[in-house]
Scaffold this motif. Structure first.
Motif, short mmCIF file in Angstrom:
data_model
loop_
_atom_site.label_atom_id
_atom_site.label_comp_id
_atom_site.label_asym_id
_atom_site.label_seq_id
_atom_site.Cartn_x
_atom_site.Cartn_y
_atom_site.Cartn_z
N GLY A 128 -6.26 -24.12 50.33
CA GLY A 128 -6.25 -25.58 50.24
C GLY A 128 -5.50 -26.22 51.39
N ILE A 129 -4.35 -25.63 51.76
CA ILE A 129 -3.57 -26.16 52.88
C ILE A 129 -4.30 -25.94 54.19
CG2 ILE A 129 -1.44 -25.92 54.20
CD1 ILE A 129 -1.04 -27.29 51.53
N LEU A 130 -4.82 -24.72 54.39
CA LEU A 130 -5.51 -24.41 55.64
C LEU A 130 -6.83 -25.16 55.78
CD1 LEU A 130 -4.91 -20.55 55.81
CD2 LEU A 130 -3.82 -22.33 57.20
N TYR A 131 -7.35 -25.68 54.64
CA TYR A 131 -8.58 -26.47 54.71
C TYR A 131 -8.38 -27.71 55.57
CZ TYR A 131 -12.80 -28.89 53.23
OH TYR A 131 -14.02 -29.53 53.22
N SER A 132 -7.19 -28.29 55.53
CA SER A 132 -6.94 -29.53 56.26
C SER A 132 -5.89 -29.42 57.35
CB SER A 132 -6.49 -30.63 55.27
OG SER A 132 -7.42 -30.82 54.24
N PHE A 133 -5.14 -28.30 57.37
CA PHE A 133 -3.98 -28.21 58.25
C PHE A 133 -4.06 -26.95 59.09
CE2 PHE A 133 0.58 -27.41 59.12
CZ PHE A 133 0.88 -28.62 59.72
N GLY A 134 -3.36 -26.98 60.22
CA GLY A 134 -3.32 -25.81 61.09
C GLY A 134 -4.02 -26.06 62.41
N PRO A 135 -3.95 -25.09 63.32
CA PRO A 135 -4.58 -25.26 64.64
C PRO A 135 -6.08 -25.54 64.55
CG PRO A 135 -3.15 -23.33 64.60
CD PRO A 135 -3.28 -23.79 63.18
N ILE A 136 -6.77 -24.81 63.66
CA ILE A 136 -8.20 -25.02 63.45
C ILE A 136 -8.44 -25.08 61.94
CG2 ILE A 136 -10.54 -24.24 63.94
CD1 ILE A 136 -9.45 -22.57 66.22
N PRO A 137 -8.33 -26.26 61.33
CA PRO A 137 -8.53 -26.38 59.88
C PRO A 137 -9.93 -25.94 59.46
CG PRO A 137 -7.57 -28.38 60.80
CD PRO A 137 -8.01 -27.55 61.96
N ILE A 138 -10.03 -25.40 58.25
CA ILE A 138 -11.33 -24.97 57.73
C ILE A 138 -12.31 -26.14 57.69
CG2 ILE A 138 -12.51 -24.04 55.69
CD1 ILE A 138 -9.90 -22.51 55.07
N SER A 139 -11.79 -27.35 57.38
CA SER A 139 -12.66 -28.52 57.26
C SER A 139 -13.31 -28.89 58.59
CB SER A 139 -11.87 -29.72 56.74
OG SER A 139 -10.85 -30.10 57.66
N ARG A 140 -12.77 -28.39 59.70
CA ARG A 140 -13.32 -28.69 61.02
C ARG A 140 -14.23 -27.58 61.52
NH1 ARG A 140 -10.31 -32.59 64.37
NH2 ARG A 140 -9.07 -33.86 62.94
N MET A 141 -14.53 -26.62 60.64
CA MET A 141 -15.42 -25.51 60.97
C MET A 141 -16.61 -25.53 60.02
SD MET A 141 -12.79 -22.35 61.76
CE MET A 141 -12.01 -22.40 60.14
N PRO A 142 -17.64 -24.75 60.32
CA PRO A 142 -18.82 -24.72 59.43
C PRO A 142 -18.60 -23.84 58.20
CG PRO A 142 -19.17 -23.27 61.29
CD PRO A 142 -17.88 -23.99 61.57
N LEU A 143 -17.34 -23.72 57.75
CA LEU A 143 -17.01 -22.87 56.61
C LEU A 143 -16.50 -23.67 55.42
CD1 LEU A 143 -15.03 -20.10 58.57
CD2 LEU A 143 -17.43 -20.03 57.85
N ASN A 220 -14.98 -36.89 67.22
CA ASN A 220 -13.62 -36.37 67.08
C ASN A 220 -13.54 -34.84 67.18
OD1 ASN A 220 -11.98 -38.81 66.59
ND2 ASN A 220 -13.30 -39.04 64.81
N LYS A 221 -14.64 -34.21 67.61
CA LYS A 221 -14.70 -32.77 67.86
C LYS A 221 -14.40 -31.95 66.59
CE LYS A 221 -13.52 -33.30 72.75
NZ LYS A 221 -12.59 -32.94 73.84
N ARG A 222 -15.01 -32.37 65.48
CA ARG A 222 -14.96 -31.60 64.25
C ARG A 222 -16.32 -30.93 64.10
NH1 ARG A 222 -12.07 -36.28 61.93
NH2 ARG A 222 -14.06 -37.06 61.18
N TYR A 223 -16.36 -29.62 64.24
CA TYR A 223 -17.64 -28.90 64.28
C TYR A 223 -17.99 -28.35 62.90
CZ TYR A 223 -16.70 -29.47 69.21
OH TYR A 223 -16.41 -30.01 70.45
N THR A 224 -18.43 -29.24 62.04
CA THR A 224 -18.78 -28.89 60.67
C THR A 224 -20.19 -28.29 60.61
OG1 THR A 224 -19.66 -31.11 60.27
CG2 THR A 224 -17.32 -30.74 59.77
N LEU A 225 -20.58 -27.85 59.41
CA LEU A 225 -21.89 -27.21 59.25
C LEU A 225 -23.05 -28.10 59.71
CD1 LEU A 225 -23.49 -24.76 58.26
CD2 LEU A 225 -23.45 -25.75 55.96
#
Length: 316
Positions: A128-143, A220-225
């Motif tokens: 849950g934390i890594l979904y929104s926080f960190g160098p490359i959050p999960i929410s900014r990836m296609p995962l 904003n360079k968020r590379y979602t699915l």
């Protein structure tokens, strides 16, 4: 006004994504194992709701801090920090408070149940934390869709059934420095299959959100699915996942849920299909995103009702 700002910051309208799996797992434990522990349920409710609100607030805060452009695409409307000119320091204080409540309730639940809750709860907190926080959050990836669907769908349902059923599902013990994990594979598999509508429904909420934010995410360079597969394929996937969600009705039939109840649950496909068509025709945050939440509630509330009525029939 303060309450309104808070609700917007934590996007209270999306909290069904965590509350419904909790209810589904609880009613499943009642149906399958005839077990219910009220105090365990209250502790998990407090921990889960607080953590869900905290992660949403983290996501909004992180978007606010990282956004290359803070106007256009409706950003200044749907991001609470920008819309209400909120003090970033106050937002951080709210996040810390919610996380503290979630952790304390989670620790209390661990003492009441066992190590497995600590392990799965800690893993869920980390995701849950890594979904929104960190160098490359999960929410900014296609995962994002995969992680949110599996953890908020299956894992929450499993934990919410486990806190009632305990060793009828699994156990994790520490004996002389050795960790012993015992799992009833068939029962865990049943729970996974029953959780399909929650897993796919939550994934579709995230997918709908990313479809609506496609242009903003590119900016904003968020590379979602949807950024990777394109809007057309993302919308097609959105539709297919709803149809796949109804496969669980076959599973419930094998678990001896009355056929009439399953037919009634299947009828929710009619409004779900209508809502899906409306979203695909005009995928926007302002007008149609809420339809993905509505579909999730429709499909899963029907399962909760079906299992609840099946419990009543079993008792009688």
């Amino acid at each position: 006004m303060v309450v309104q700002k808070f609700f917007k910051l934590v996007e209270i309208q999306t909290k069904a994504a965590s509350m419904i799996p909790l209810l589904l797992g609880t009613v499943y434990a009642l149906f399958r194992f005839h077990e219910f522990q009220a105090w365990h349920f209250v502790l998990m409710l407090v921990s889960l709701l607080s953590f869900d609100m905290a992660t949403t607030a983290i996501n909004n805060y992180y978007d606010y801090k990282k956004a290359a452009k803070k106007d256009g695409y409706g950003y200044e409307i749907h991001n609470a920090i920008v819309r209400y000119h909120m003090n970033p320091g106050a937002v951080v204080a709210v996040i810390v408070t919610l996380l503290l409540i979630a952790v304390l309730a989670g620790i209390a639940l661990f003492f009441k149940t066992g190590l497995l809750v600590l392990l799965l709860g800690g893993l869920s907190f980390a995701v849950g934390i890594l979904y929104s926080f960190g160098p490359i959050p999960i929410s900014r990836m296609p995962l994002g869709e995969i992680f949110s669907g599996l953890f908020m769908g299956f894992v929450i349902i499993f934990i919410s059934a486990y806190i009632h059923a305990g060793e009828k599902l699994a156990s994790l013990t520490l004996q002389g420095g050795t960790v012993l994990l015992q799992v009833h594979l068939a029962e865990v598999l049943w729970i996974f299959l029953v959780s399909i509508p929650a897993v796919l429904g939550i994934a579709n909420i995230m997918l709908a959100n990313n479809i609506c934010d496609l242009e903003e995410d590119l900016e904003n360079k968020r590379y979602t699915l949807p950024v990777y597969i394109g809007r057309t394929h993302a919308l097609r996937l959105f539709r297919v996942l709803y149809y796949a969600a109804y496969a669980d009705l076959i599973v419930l039939w094998f678990l001896r849920v009355p056929l009439l109840l399953l037919v009634l649950a299947a009828l929710t496909l009619i409004p779900v299909r209508q809502n899906t068509r409306k979203f695909i025709a005009e995928p926007t945050k302002q007008f149609t995103f809420a339809l993905s939440v509505r579909n999730f509630i429709l499909t899963n509330a029907a399962r909760i009702a079906v299992l609840g009525l099946a419990v009543v029939f079993t008792i009688r």
